[in-house]
Scaffold this motif. Structure first.
Motif, PDB file in Angstrom:
ATOM      1  N   GLN A  54     122.787  43.985  25.910  1.00 31.46           N
ATOM      2  CA  GLN A  54     122.818  42.590  25.442  1.00 31.46           C
ATOM      3  C   GLN A  54     124.178  42.234  24.850  1.00 31.46           C
ATOM      4  O   GLN A  54     124.705  41.138  25.087  1.00 31.46           O
ATOM      5  CB  GLN A  54     121.709  42.378  24.402  1.00 31.46           C
ATOM      6  CG  GLN A  54     120.314  42.392  25.006  1.00 31.46           C
ATOM      7  CD  GLN A  54     119.223  42.482  23.944  1.00 31.46           C
ATOM      8  OE1 GLN A  54     119.400  43.120  22.906  1.00 31.46           O
ATOM      9  NE2 GLN A  54     118.090  41.860  24.205  1.00 31.46           N
ATOM     10  N   MET A  55     124.786  43.145  24.093  1.00 34.70           N
ATOM     11  CA  MET A  55     126.096  42.874  23.501  1.00 34.70           C
ATOM     12  C   MET A  55     127.192  42.874  24.571  1.00 34.70           C
ATOM     13  O   MET A  55     128.165  42.117  24.479  1.00 34.70           O
ATOM     14  CB  MET A  55     126.414  43.900  22.413  1.00 34.70           C
ATOM     15  CG  MET A  55     125.489  43.837  21.205  1.00 34.70           C
ATOM     16  SD  MET A  55     125.341  42.180  20.471  1.00 34.70           S
ATOM     17  CE  MET A  55     126.988  41.931  19.822  1.00 34.70           C
ATOM     18  N   ALA A 105     133.137  36.702  21.407  1.00 32.63           N
ATOM     19  CA  ALA A 105     133.897  36.988  22.622  1.00 32.63           C
ATOM     20  C   ALA A 105     134.542  35.715  23.160  1.00 32.63           C
ATOM     21  O   ALA A 105     135.688  35.727  23.625  1.00 32.63           O
ATOM     22  CB  ALA A 105     132.992  37.611  23.675  1.00 32.63           C
ATOM     23  N   LEU A 106     133.807  34.608  23.099  1.00 31.65           N
ATOM     24  CA  LEU A 106     134.357  33.315  23.494  1.00 31.65           C
ATOM     25  C   LEU A 106     135.580  32.983  22.637  1.00 31.65           C
ATOM     26  O   LEU A 106     136.587  32.475  23.135  1.00 31.65           O
ATOM     27  CB  LEU A 106     133.289  32.234  23.340  1.00 31.65           C
ATOM     28  CG  LEU A 106     133.726  30.781  23.513  1.00 31.65           C
ATOM     29  CD1 LEU A 106     134.095  30.511  24.959  1.00 31.65           C
ATOM     30  CD2 LEU A 106     132.619  29.827  23.074  1.00 31.65           C
ATOM     31  N   SER A 107     135.498  33.289  21.346  1.00 29.31           N
ATOM     32  CA  SER A 107     136.583  32.990  20.425  1.00 29.31           C
ATOM     33  C   SER A 107     137.880  33.686  20.818  1.00 29.31           C
ATOM     34  O   SER A 107     138.957  33.088  20.794  1.00 29.31           O
ATOM     35  CB  SER A 107     136.185  33.407  19.001  1.00 29.31           C
ATOM     36  OG  SER A 107     137.275  33.360  18.115  1.00 29.31           O
ATOM     37  N   LEU A 108     137.793  34.957  21.198  1.00 33.59           N
ATOM     38  CA  LEU A 108     138.987  35.719  21.555  1.00 33.59           C
ATOM     39  C   LEU A 108     139.737  35.079  22.719  1.00 33.59           C
ATOM     40  O   LEU A 108     140.958  34.913  22.675  1.00 33.59           O
ATOM     41  CB  LEU A 108     138.593  37.156  21.920  1.00 33.59           C
ATOM     42  CG  LEU A 108     138.318  38.118  20.773  1.00 33.59           C
ATOM     43  CD1 LEU A 108     137.789  39.436  21.316  1.00 33.59           C
ATOM     44  CD2 LEU A 108     139.584  38.366  19.962  1.00 33.59           C
ATOM     45  N   ILE A 109     138.990  34.713  23.766  1.00 33.10           N
ATOM     46  CA  ILE A 109     139.624  34.158  24.959  1.00 33.10           C
ATOM     47  C   ILE A 109     140.042  32.714  24.721  1.00 33.10           C
ATOM     48  O   ILE A 109     141.158  32.300  25.074  1.00 33.10           O
ATOM     49  CB  ILE A 109     138.676  34.245  26.164  1.00 33.10           C
ATOM     50  CG1 ILE A 109     138.143  35.673  26.329  1.00 33.10           C
ATOM     51  CG2 ILE A 109     139.391  33.787  27.426  1.00 33.10           C
ATOM     52  CD1 ILE A 109     139.223  36.724  26.465  1.00 33.10           C
ATOM     53  N   GLY A 146     128.230  34.618  12.167  1.00 30.42           N
ATOM     54  CA  GLY A 146     127.901  33.674  13.229  1.00 30.42           C
ATOM     55  C   GLY A 146     126.699  34.099  14.048  1.00 30.42           C
ATOM     56  O   GLY A 146     126.100  35.155  13.820  1.00 30.42           O
ATOM     57  N   ILE A 147     126.372  33.287  15.037  1.00 29.23           N
ATOM     58  CA  ILE A 147     125.175  33.505  15.847  1.00 29.23           C
ATOM     59  C   ILE A 147     125.257  34.786  16.662  1.00 29.23           C
ATOM     60  O   ILE A 147     124.238  35.416  16.943  1.00 29.23           O
ATOM     61  CB  ILE A 147     124.941  32.288  16.770  1.00 29.23           C
ATOM     62  CG1 ILE A 147     124.690  31.035  15.921  1.00 29.23           C
ATOM     63  CG2 ILE A 147     123.753  32.505  17.691  1.00 29.23           C
ATOM     64  CD1 ILE A 147     124.598  29.760  16.730  1.00 29.23           C
ATOM     65  N   SER A 148     126.475  35.203  17.060  1.00 27.66           N
ATOM     66  CA  SER A 148     126.608  36.415  17.872  1.00 27.66           C
ATOM     67  C   SER A 148     126.815  37.668  17.027  1.00 27.66           C
ATOM     68  O   SER A 148     127.165  38.724  17.564  1.00 27.66           O
ATOM     69  CB  SER A 148     127.769  36.261  18.860  1.00 27.66           C
ATOM     70  OG  SER A 148     128.995  36.106  18.173  1.00 27.66           O
ATOM     71  N   SER A 149     126.605  37.569  15.724  1.00 30.31           N
ATOM     72  CA  SER A 149     126.725  38.727  14.834  1.00 30.31           C
ATOM     73  C   SER A 149     125.843  39.872  15.337  1.00 30.31           C
ATOM     74  O   SER A 149     124.630  39.715  15.483  1.00 30.31           O
ATOM     75  CB  SER A 149     126.307  38.345  13.410  1.00 30.31           C
ATOM     76  OG  SER A 149     126.110  39.495  12.615  1.00 30.31           O
ATOM     77  N   SER A 150     126.442  41.017  15.604  1.00 27.32           N
ATOM     78  CA  SER A 150     125.661  42.140  16.134  1.00 27.32           C
ATOM     79  C   SER A 150     124.617  42.619  15.132  1.00 27.32           C
ATOM     80  O   SER A 150     123.490  42.960  15.508  1.00 27.32           O
ATOM     81  CB  SER A 150     126.595  43.288  16.529  1.00 27.32           C
ATOM     82  OG  SER A 150     127.412  43.685  15.444  1.00 27.32           O
ATOM     83  N   ALA A 302     134.102  48.091  27.615  1.00 27.91           N
ATOM     84  CA  ALA A 302     134.163  49.552  27.599  1.00 27.91           C
ATOM     85  C   ALA A 302     133.813  50.128  26.231  1.00 27.91           C
ATOM     86  O   ALA A 302     133.024  51.083  26.118  1.00 27.91           O
ATOM     87  CB  ALA A 302     135.546  50.025  28.041  1.00 27.91           C
ATOM     88  N   GLY A 303     134.400  49.555  25.169  1.00 26.34           N
ATOM     89  CA  GLY A 303     134.137  50.067  23.826  1.00 26.34           C
ATOM     90  C   GLY A 303     132.679  49.948  23.438  1.00 26.34           C
ATOM     91  O   GLY A 303     132.093  50.870  22.841  1.00 26.34           O
ATOM     92  N   ILE A 304     132.066  48.810  23.763  1.00 26.60           N
ATOM     93  CA  ILE A 304     130.652  48.600  23.438  1.00 26.60           C
ATOM     94  C   ILE A 304     129.771  49.591  24.175  1.00 26.60           C
ATOM     95  O   ILE A 304     128.863  50.203  23.598  1.00 26.60           O
ATOM     96  CB  ILE A 304     130.245  47.151  23.777  1.00 26.60           C
ATOM     97  CG1 ILE A 304     130.886  46.182  22.802  1.00 26.60           C
ATOM     98  CG2 ILE A 304     128.719  46.975  23.756  1.00 26.60           C
ATOM     99  CD1 ILE A 304     130.648  44.726  23.133  1.00 26.60           C
ATOM    100  N   LEU A 305     130.020  49.768  25.460  1.00 24.69           N
ATOM    101  CA  LEU A 305     129.149  50.605  26.294  1.00 24.69           C
ATOM    102  C   LEU A 305     129.122  52.056  25.833  1.00 24.69           C
ATOM    103  O   LEU A 305     128.098  52.728  25.965  1.00 24.69           O
ATOM    104  CB  LEU A 305     129.602  50.527  27.752  1.00 24.69           C
ATOM    105  CG  LEU A 305     129.417  49.172  28.436  1.00 24.69           C
ATOM    106  CD1 LEU A 305     129.999  49.198  29.839  1.00 24.69           C
ATOM    107  CD2 LEU A 305     127.938  48.789  28.481  1.00 24.69           C
ATOM    108  N   ILE A 306     130.231  52.552  25.291  1.00 25.72           N
ATOM    109  CA  ILE A 306     130.252  53.956  24.889  1.00 25.72           C
ATOM    110  C   ILE A 306     130.041  54.143  23.390  1.00 25.72           C
ATOM    111  O   ILE A 306     129.556  55.194  22.952  1.00 25.72           O
ATOM    112  CB  ILE A 306     131.568  54.631  25.329  1.00 25.72           C
ATOM    113  CG1 ILE A 306     131.430  56.151  25.296  1.00 25.72           C
ATOM    114  CG2 ILE A 306     132.734  54.166  24.481  1.00 25.72           C
ATOM    115  CD1 ILE A 306     130.345  56.699  26.198  1.00 25.72           C
ATOM    116  N   GLN A 307     130.381  53.132  22.576  1.00 19.54           N
ATOM    117  CA  GLN A 307     130.272  53.309  21.123  1.00 19.54           C
ATOM    118  C   GLN A 307     128.886  52.961  20.584  1.00 19.54           C
ATOM    119  O   GLN A 307     128.396  53.631  19.662  1.00 19.54           O
ATOM    120  CB  GLN A 307     131.325  52.461  20.404  1.00 19.54           C
ATOM    121  CG  GLN A 307     132.735  53.023  20.530  1.00 19.54           C
ATOM    122  CD  GLN A 307     133.796  52.119  19.954  1.00 19.54           C
ATOM    123  OE1 GLN A 307     134.893  52.035  20.472  1.00 19.54           O
ATOM    124  NE2 GLN A 307     133.460  51.429  18.886  1.00 19.54           N
TER     125      GLN A 307
END
Length: 353
Positions: A54-55, A105-109, A146-150, A302-307
């Protein structure tokens, strides 16, 4: 400072790996059997798989939305607003934090593209370095509110919570986390202070170095799709598929928010991600452009998938293995902090009570 950090700080994965080892050693030190620690780590590693996916979707869809042609045109319009270089830096900081409250993620881009668009203005003497730093303020300050806070999303979704944490905390909805007045007040304070810091730390016009001074190419990438080369590509270039899938998605989303209300609806990670998925489809309009954006967004996960699986292993080692006294490491750590706050442990606090 940047050069020192790049030289001495390892990848974020290393910090997570060190945390795994530290927690495992902590469990062993309180007398937990090595076998129990290893089993809990292996079992816990898979406990966050739903949440990890989901993240990852949040990152991919955030990139997809921000990089769509309509949003890029909107960003170019936003870039016409600031009148001074210092004002542009504060403006970027504000937009970055505002976007981060919706989707980090939207914010970064979005903020990064805004900086590039501002840098293309010949009439604006904006320090490119400070503007780039301001673009990171969303992810560096208020994203967790925010709303996307993990953390908030994890606690609000029972299907995503690891069993050990679920047994301790239960489900905690947004109404008790990011939508409380205390959280909103904290967000307001952080945004205000961050904007003040962005303003005060921005270089003067005389000291500013623009993107052109630094030799940075800020030209826009072309959004045009290459011509179709084979008949099988027709549906990839046709908006028919997009419209039909978006119609189905909008129908589902309408039912979700109508039956559950806004807070419960938006705090469901599936609903939240699906909303951005439908939006991304419509903004890119043609499936091929949408798929190209997805392919570009995937490496950022990549970081999310492995961390995140390692986080699940850490949570399990904290809560499941029992030490010699029959308690878990998380129980012992909690007792330490409770002891630090008690008046019996610290006589200096006696005058406060």
């Amino acid at each position: 400072m940047t050069a020192w950090t790049e030289r001495w700080f390892p990848d974020a994965f290393i910090f997570t790996a060190v945390a795994v080892i530290a927690v495992a050693l902590g469990a062993l030190l309180i007398g937990a059997p090595a076998k129990s620690v290893a089993i809990s780590f292996g079992t816990g590693f898979w406990s966050l798989i739903n949440f990890t996916m989901q993240m990852a979707i949040i990152v991919i869809i955030g990139y997809v939305v921000a990089s769509s042609p309509p949003v890029k045109r909107f960003i170019d319009w936003l870039a016409s607003v600031p009148k001074t270089g210092r004002g542009a830096i504060v403006y970027v900081a504000f937009v970055s934090m505002l976007c981060s409250l919706l989707n980090w993620a939207l914010s970064l881009i979005f903020a990064g593209l805004l900086v590039r668009s501002l840098a293309r203005r010949i009439d604006l003497k904006m320090d490119y370095r400070a503007a780039g730093a301001a673009a990171y303020l969303g992810i560096g300050s208020v994203w967790a509110l925010g709303i996307s806070s993990s953390a908030a999303q994890l606690q609000a979704n029972s299907a995503s919570l690891p069993k050990p944490i679920m047994q301790i905390t239960g489900v905690i909805p947004f109404s008790e986390t990011i939508f409380t007045w205390q959280s909103m007040l904290m967000c307001l304070i952080i945004v205000t202070l961050s904007l003040l810091i962005a303003y005060l730390s921005a270089p003067s016009e005389a000291q500013s170095q623009t993107a052109r001074d630094l030799g940075v190419d800020t030209s826009n990438e072309s959004d045009a799709l290459p011509a179709r080369e084979r008949p099988g590509e027709w549906l990839e270039y046709s908006p028919v598929i997009t419209v039909l899938i978006a119609a189905l998605g909008i129908g589902w989303l309408w039912n979700e928010f109508a039956t559950k209300g806004f807070i419960l609806g938006i705090s469901n990670l599936n609903s939240y991600n699906f909303l951005f998925f439908v939006l991304g489809l419509l903004l890119h309009w043609r499936p091929r452009r949408f798929l190209n954006a997805v392919a570009k967004g995937v490496p950022a996960t990549a970081g999310i998938l492995i961390q995140f699986p390692l986080y699940g292993g850490i949570a399990a080692m904290l809560t499941e293995p029992k030490g010699a006294a029959g308690f878990s490491l998380s129980h012992d750590i909690a007792n330490v902090f409770v002891g630090l706050a008690s008046k019996d442990s610290y006589p200096i606090f006696m005058g406060i009570y």
